[in-house]
Scaffold this motif. Structure first.
Motif, PDB file in Angstrom:
ATOM      1  N   ALA A  68      26.791  79.065  82.064  1.00  0.00           N
ATOM      2  CA  ALA A  68      26.971  77.864  81.234  1.00  0.00           C
ATOM      3  C   ALA A  68      27.988  78.237  80.172  1.00  0.00           C
ATOM      4  N   GLY A 109      29.838  77.257  76.176  1.00  0.00           N
ATOM      5  CA  GLY A 109      29.713  76.545  74.904  1.00  0.00           C
ATOM      6  C   GLY A 109      28.810  77.260  73.917  1.00  0.00           C
ATOM      7  N   GLY A 110      28.892  76.783  72.672  1.00  0.00           N
ATOM      8  CA  GLY A 110      28.063  77.349  71.611  1.00  0.00           C
ATOM      9  C   GLY A 110      28.678  77.029  70.266  1.00  0.00           C
ATOM     10  N   LEU A 133      35.709  73.929  81.334  1.00  0.00           N
ATOM     11  CA  LEU A 133      34.900  73.555  82.496  1.00  0.00           C
ATOM     12  C   LEU A 133      35.389  72.233  83.090  1.00  0.00           C
ATOM     13  N   ILE A 178      14.231  72.103  82.125  1.00  0.00           N
ATOM     14  CA  ILE A 178      15.642  72.051  82.485  1.00  0.00           C
ATOM     15  C   ILE A 178      16.082  73.404  83.069  1.00  0.00           C
ATOM     16  N   GLU A 203      26.044  75.659  89.501  1.00  0.00           N
ATOM     17  CA  GLU A 203      25.613  76.007  88.146  1.00  0.00           C
ATOM     18  C   GLU A 203      24.295  75.317  87.824  1.00  0.00           C
ATOM     19  N   HIS A 244      21.495  73.006  82.973  1.00  0.00           N
ATOM     20  CA  HIS A 244      21.368  73.175  81.524  1.00  0.00           C
ATOM     21  C   HIS A 244      22.617  73.805  80.924  1.00  0.00           C
TER      22      HIS A 244
HETATM   23  P1  NAD Z   1      21.029  73.234  76.550  1.00  0.00           P
HETATM   24  O1  NAD Z   1      20.780  72.794  77.945  1.00  0.00           O
HETATM   25  O2  NAD Z   1      21.789  74.486  76.363  1.00  0.00           O
HETATM   26  O3  NAD Z   1      19.617  73.384  75.792  1.00  0.00           O
HETATM   27  C1  NAD Z   1      18.709  72.294  75.667  1.00  0.00           C
HETATM   28  C2  NAD Z   1      17.295  72.852  75.473  1.00  0.00           C
HETATM   29  O4  NAD Z   1      16.836  73.416  76.706  1.00  0.00           O
HETATM   30  C3  NAD Z   1      17.222  73.981  74.445  1.00  0.00           C
HETATM   31  O5  NAD Z   1      16.011  73.875  73.746  1.00  0.00           O
HETATM   32  C4  NAD Z   1      17.215  75.246  75.280  1.00  0.00           C
HETATM   33  O6  NAD Z   1      16.542  76.326  74.663  1.00  0.00           O
HETATM   34  C5  NAD Z   1      16.502  74.781  76.542  1.00  0.00           C
HETATM   35  N1  NAD Z   1      16.969  75.506  77.731  1.00  0.00           N
HETATM   36  C6  NAD Z   1      18.176  75.358  78.336  1.00  0.00           C
HETATM   37  N2  NAD Z   1      18.283  76.197  79.370  1.00  0.00           N
HETATM   38  C7  NAD Z   1      17.122  76.886  79.435  1.00  0.00           C
HETATM   39  C8  NAD Z   1      16.634  77.903  80.299  1.00  0.00           C
HETATM   40  N3  NAD Z   1      17.347  78.409  81.330  1.00  0.00           N
HETATM   41  N4  NAD Z   1      15.388  78.398  80.064  1.00  0.00           N
HETATM   42  C9  NAD Z   1      14.654  77.919  79.061  1.00  0.00           C
HETATM   43  N5  NAD Z   1      15.046  76.939  78.208  1.00  0.00           N
HETATM   44  C10 NAD Z   1      16.284  76.430  78.399  1.00  0.00           C
HETATM   45  O7  NAD Z   1      21.744  72.005  75.827  1.00  0.00           O
HETATM   46  P2  NAD Z   1      22.369  71.874  74.353  1.00  0.00           P
HETATM   47  O8  NAD Z   1      21.520  72.623  73.378  1.00  0.00           O
HETATM   48  O9  NAD Z   1      22.605  70.438  74.174  1.00  0.00           O
HETATM   49  O10 NAD Z   1      23.781  72.582  74.444  1.00  0.00           O
HETATM   50  C11 NAD Z   1      24.033  73.943  74.087  1.00  0.00           C
HETATM   51  C12 NAD Z   1      25.483  74.280  74.435  1.00  0.00           C
HETATM   52  O11 NAD Z   1      25.644  74.227  75.863  1.00  0.00           O
HETATM   53  C13 NAD Z   1      26.499  73.299  73.859  1.00  0.00           C
HETATM   54  O12 NAD Z   1      27.613  74.046  73.444  1.00  0.00           O
HETATM   55  C14 NAD Z   1      26.849  72.404  75.042  1.00  0.00           C
HETATM   56  O13 NAD Z   1      28.130  71.843  74.944  1.00  0.00           O
HETATM   57  C15 NAD Z   1      26.765  73.385  76.181  1.00  0.00           C
HETATM   58  N6  NAD Z   1      26.516  72.781  77.507  1.00  0.00           N
HETATM   59  C16 NAD Z   1      27.149  73.364  78.547  1.00  0.00           C
HETATM   60  C17 NAD Z   1      26.926  72.890  79.826  1.00  0.00           C
HETATM   61  C18 NAD Z   1      27.620  73.593  80.981  1.00  0.00           C
HETATM   62  O14 NAD Z   1      28.097  74.695  80.816  1.00  0.00           O
HETATM   63  N7  NAD Z   1      27.661  72.995  82.160  1.00  0.00           N
HETATM   64  C19 NAD Z   1      26.040  71.834  80.047  1.00  0.00           C
HETATM   65  C20 NAD Z   1      25.352  71.283  78.942  1.00  0.00           C
HETATM   66  C21 NAD Z   1      25.607  71.783  77.672  1.00  0.00           C
END
Ligand code: NAD
Length: 359
Positions: free
Chosen positions: A73, A75-76, A92, A261, A278, A281
């Motif tokens: 994934a 971003g951050g 991406l 997720i 991918e 999440h």
């Molecule tokens: P996120 O999906 O990263 O997280 C959302 C929630 O789900 C958080 O509480 C996190 O702890 C939890 N979570 C996510 N994946 C998990 C896993 N494998 N196991 C356990 N818990 C999990 O979404 P967000 O917080 O809105 O975004 C964080 C960053 O990720 C941002 O920079 C966003 O732009 C980016 N992002 C990237 C992609 C991608 O790479 N395709 C998709 C969505 C968001």
């Protein structure tokens, strides 16, 4: 012929979860004769830091050459203040556009041993098996013009363009109808045709394509109703086809039906069979570096890669069965933890799946 899988760990928890998916692939390579080479590259924030761009030229070349790509994934918060072209997510989007990855498949499957983890009552999700087909190359994410402009009165206005060409709707509709044919022959097209011209055309084109698939039952829902139905009675769906924006939101919503997720994989396919795989999440910055993220979405993404690009369904099923067995044994990462289960971290979950491959 040896096939090349490009692994792009990305940012946040990306490297942690992808390492577990790579571990499983490596196991299949060494023990089951899977004929692949794993190659590594940079995408997103880590690529900005090391190479100055979120989708740098070396990665572009690797992506063009590879048969399939496995991504963690991107971003951050570290990169959120950068100008848009330098942001990880732009890298991406650029890769998806450049490789023509227009068809995003998001299977949503309920594991019986995870009933307690779902946000819904167990009887609503038991046996759930639905596929969301999301168009990935169009809609407001790509439409022009877009930007933030200053109006005559000095106020700023943000604007984006929602647009779909007939050919774009046609090709995603064909993917969805074909997928429905291999499942329960029910397709629900989701749009907002009561309010948006883009959706009006979408509905017209999907209805026209349906004539080529008389054996598939087509229905239409407005996206607001679809969101409600997904929570009210998710098992009514077999395949859902929708645009980029609605698909983005509905599939996160559907993720919670399964429990987390952290369980949902995805495949993004091009017309030539190339695919980017991918988890659905993001990079979960809140969990990064702690070794607690759930690696199953990444591991199941590797299974989709084997099924859709490498055309080795037996190996894909081997991974999916291993995941089921590990969950049945009671192993749980934090996000799907329940009383009486065995708490494990990211690596231990990956080890357990790798060990269960041969069972
Ligand atoms: P996120 O999906 O990263 O997280 C959302 C929630 O789900 C958080 O509480 C996190 O702890 C939890 N979570 C996510 N994946 C998990 C896993 N494998 N196991 C356990 N818990 C999990 O979404 P967000 O917080 O809105 O975004 C964080 C960053 O990720 C941002 O920079 C966003 O732009 C980016 N992002 C990237 C992609 C991608 O790479 N395709 C998709 C969505 C968001």
């Amino acid at each position: 012929m040896t096939r090349t899988i490009l692994i792009l760990p990305g940012d946040g928890i990306g490297p942690e979860i992808v390492a577990e998916a790579a571990k499983v692939l490596e196991c299949l390579r060494q023990e089951q004769g899977l004929d692949v080479t794993l190659e590594y590259g940079r995408l997103g924030g880590s690529a900005v830091d090391e190479l100055g761009a979120p989708y740098p030229e070396p990665t572009r070349q690797q992506a063009q050459r590879a048969d399939a790509i496995l991504l963690g994934a991107v971003g951050g918060p570290k990169w959120d203040a950068l100008e848009r072209p330098l942001r990880p997510e732009s890298g991406l989007l650029a890769m998806r556009g450049e490789l023509g990855l227009f068809a995003n498949l998001r299977p949503v499957q309920h594991y019986p041993s995870l009933s307690a983890a779902s946000a819904l009552k167990p009887e609503l999700v038991a046996g759930l098996d639905l596929l969301i087909v999301r168009e990935l190359n169009g809609d407001v994410y790509f439409g022009q013009p877009r930007g933030i402009r200053t109006l005559a009165n000095g106020e700023r206005e943000g604007f984006n363009t929602m647009a779909y060409r007939e050919s774009e709707v046609e090709r995603i509709a064909h993917v969805a109808f074909k997928a429905a044919r291999q499942r329960h022959r029910k397709l629900c097209s989701v749009d907002k045709a009561n309010a948006l011209e883009t959706s009006e055309l979408w509905r017209e084109v999907v209805t026209r394509v349906a004539q080529d698939y008389p054996d598939v039952a087509l229905s239409h829902l407005y996206v607001d109703n679809a969101a409600m139905q997904l929570i009210r009675a998710p098992k009514q769906f077999d395949v859902i086809v929708t645009g980029n924006l609605f698909g983005d939101i509905l599939s996160d919503c559907a993720a919670m039906l399964t429990g987390s997720i952290g369980l949902l994989p995805s495949a993004s396919l091009a017309a030539n069979g190339k695919g980017l795989y991918e988890p659905i999440h993001g990079s979960a910055p809140d969990l990064a570096g702690q070794g607690v993220a759930n690696p199953l979405a990444a591991i199941l993404s590797a299974a989709l890669l084997l099924r859709h690009t490498l055309n080795t369904p037996d190996q894909a099923e081997r991974i999916e069965r291993a995941v089921g067995r590990v969950l049945d044994k009671g192993l749980r990462t934090m996000d799907i933890m329940a009383p009486g289960m065995i708490p494990v971290g990211t690596q231990a979950m990956g080890d357990a799946v790798a060990a269960a491959l041969e069972d």
